[in-house]
Design an enzyme around this catalytic site. Structure first.
Site, mmCIF file in Angstrom:
data_model
loop_
_atom_site.group_PDB
_atom_site.id
_atom_site.type_symbol
_atom_site.label_atom_id
_atom_site.label_comp_id
_atom_site.label_asym_id
_atom_site.label_seq_id
_atom_site.Cartn_x
_atom_site.Cartn_y
_atom_site.Cartn_z
ATOM 1 N N ASP A 9 -4.947 69.339 -0.549
ATOM 2 C CA ASP A 9 -5.084 69.643 0.876
ATOM 3 C C ASP A 9 -6.574 69.742 1.219
ATOM 4 O O ASP A 9 -7.351 70.356 0.473
ATOM 5 C CB ASP A 9 -4.388 70.966 1.207
ATOM 6 C CG ASP A 9 -4.408 71.272 2.692
ATOM 7 O OD1 ASP A 9 -3.577 70.700 3.409
ATOM 8 O OD2 ASP A 9 -5.263 72.087 3.123
ATOM 9 N N ASP A 47 -10.473 60.778 10.857
ATOM 10 C CA ASP A 47 -9.872 59.609 10.201
ATOM 11 C C ASP A 47 -10.798 59.047 9.128
ATOM 12 O O ASP A 47 -10.359 58.660 8.042
ATOM 13 C CB ASP A 47 -9.566 58.527 11.239
ATOM 14 C CG ASP A 47 -8.411 58.912 12.156
ATOM 15 O OD1 ASP A 47 -7.709 59.899 11.849
ATOM 16 O OD2 ASP A 47 -8.225 58.214 13.179
ATOM 17 N N GLU A 69 -3.345 66.110 6.438
ATOM 18 C CA GLU A 69 -4.487 66.074 5.532
ATOM 19 C C GLU A 69 -4.086 66.319 4.090
ATOM 20 O O GLU A 69 -4.926 66.635 3.234
ATOM 21 C CB GLU A 69 -5.537 67.108 5.956
ATOM 22 C CG GLU A 69 -5.133 68.560 5.787
ATOM 23 C CD GLU A 69 -4.395 69.133 6.994
ATOM 24 O OE1 GLU A 69 -4.409 70.357 7.149
ATOM 25 O OE2 GLU A 69 -3.806 68.349 7.779
#
Length: 412
Positions: free
Chosen positions: A278, A295, A322
């Protein structure tokens, strides 16, 4: 008494009906009615032999041309096959488009040093001399193109082929089942190259030739359509397999591969390691730098993990938002820990600025790792749950770290 010549004439007629054409008769040919009949038979034999040879050549031409599948293959065969029956140093094909209102040059082969009339050249049919050819259905001979150009100075196509050195042309319409599809242009560097006999020859195979060309055109269109469908299917397959943003596998493929590797591990009594990743404070990153930067950040992270995960059987996937997940079949816990730490350091070393991070000034990740030896009485969801719990501990234990969860299913 019956004249012996009658019997010989009967034999000559039988031979001609079988495809053999005598060129002389035995004995002398007295100049009487029967002798003149014999001479007429020989003349007929010569004409039939010429016609027979011509038809054989035409048959060979159409057979040879028909061997091609794609239109350009057919036209190349045509260029090589017609030389024995029609003179030329150039052949061009133009096809009717836009409801037969426009003629577009599709293909050409020429022995000219430079070709000026090339594929893609377009001309309107309305009011043109070619329109008249379609209306009559008869090929047209122009045996002096320089003279024709003086009389028709606005003919752009004539200007171009005259510039190539062409001096004579035979323009032949192509019609399939009453519908015109285009023209074939035979062209020569010589003036007065074409005769009515060449028109007669072309007419004998015009329908077959037009049908073969139309077949090649349709086959090519179908082939191109099939290619587009294949590309579309491949694109759909990519969309179903890969994450559109990062290019790594998506969650669906990860779930499929996890189940596959889980049951393979049961059969072979091996272990599976799973790393869940993460990005630390990613919401803060997006809020501060914007979604475009977000992005970019996810793409760089995916690239870094992909660079580290080298074995063909290993899998990296975007799990959602994410989060990324790394599946490592047949990988013991210590090897998995080494890989997870390489990933953590690799991403930290990217040096992607993160002013809103609460524990570093660059983008970092937290990772949860577990290793299991699958058994028949457990399922793949357990390893996901274990890795997720380890990730939770990494995040709430300070982030930018790897936590390994040791559970009862771990086999070292």
């Amino acid at each position: 008494m019956c004249d012996s010549r009658i019997k010989e004439y009967e034999t000559v007629i039988e031979k001609m009906s079988e495809g053999y054409f005598p060129r002389k008769l035995s004995g002398e040919m007295p100049v009487d009615d029967l002798g003149r009949l014999g001479m007429a038979l020989l003349e007929l034999s010569k004409k039939l032999e010429k016609k027979f040879d011509e038809m054989q050549k035409l048959s060979e031409v159409t057979t040879h041309i028909n061997e091609g599948l794609f239109l350009d293959e057919i036209l190349d065969q045509l260029y090589d096959s017609f030389r024995n029956i029609i003179p030329y140093e150039r052949i061009g094909l133009a096809m009717l488009e836009e409801g037969e209102s426009v003629l577009r040059a599709h293909w050409e082969r020429s022995e000219a040093k430079q070709v000026y009339l090339k594929g893609g050249f377009k001309a309107l049919m309305a009011g043109s001399s070619l329109q008249q050819i379609l209306e009559t259905g008869n090929p047209r001979i122009i045996n002096n193109l320089k003279k024709y150009l003086l009389e028709h100075p606005c003919s752009a196509s004539t200007k171009l082929i005259v510039k190539e050195g062409i001096r004579s042309s035979l323009t032949c319409p192509l019609v399939v089942q009453g519908k015109p599809i285009g023209f074939i242009f035979f062209s020569s560097f010589l003036t007065n190259a074409y005769r009515e006999t060449h028109i007669s020859i072309f007419k004998q195979i015009a329908n077959q030739l037009a049908s073969i060309i139309e077949k090649g055109k349709v086959y090519e269109e179908l082939y191109q359509l099939n290619l587009k469908l294949q590309r579309a299917n491949a694109r759909l397959e990519d969309l179903a397999t890969y994450d559109d943003l990062t290019g790594v596998c998506n969650r669906r493929i990860f779930n499929e591969m996890l189940h596959k590797e889980w049951f393979r591990a049961i059969r072979h009594s091996t272990v599976i390691s799973l790393i869940m990743i993460d990005v630390d404070y990613f919401k803060n990153y997006n809020d501060s730098y914007g979604h475009v930067a977000g992005d970019f950040c996810l793409n760089k992270i995916a690239e870094t993990i992909t660079r580290i995960i080298k074995r063909p059987g290993d899998l990296i996937a975007r799990y959602g938002g994410e989060e990324f997940v790394v599946l490592l079949p047949e990988t013991e816990i210590r090897a998995a820990q080494s890989i997870a730490e390489q990933i953590r350091l690799g991403i930290e070393n990217l040096g992607i600025e993160h002013r809103e991070s609460l524990n570093a000034d660059v983008v970092t990740i937290s990772a949860g790792l577990t290793t299991m030896k699958p058994q028949n009485d457990n399922d793949p969801l357990q390893i996901i749950s274990e890795a997720d719990d380890a990730l939770y501990k990494a995040k709430y234990g300070g982030r930018n770290r790897v936590v390994t969860l040791s559970g009862e299913l771990i086999s070292l």
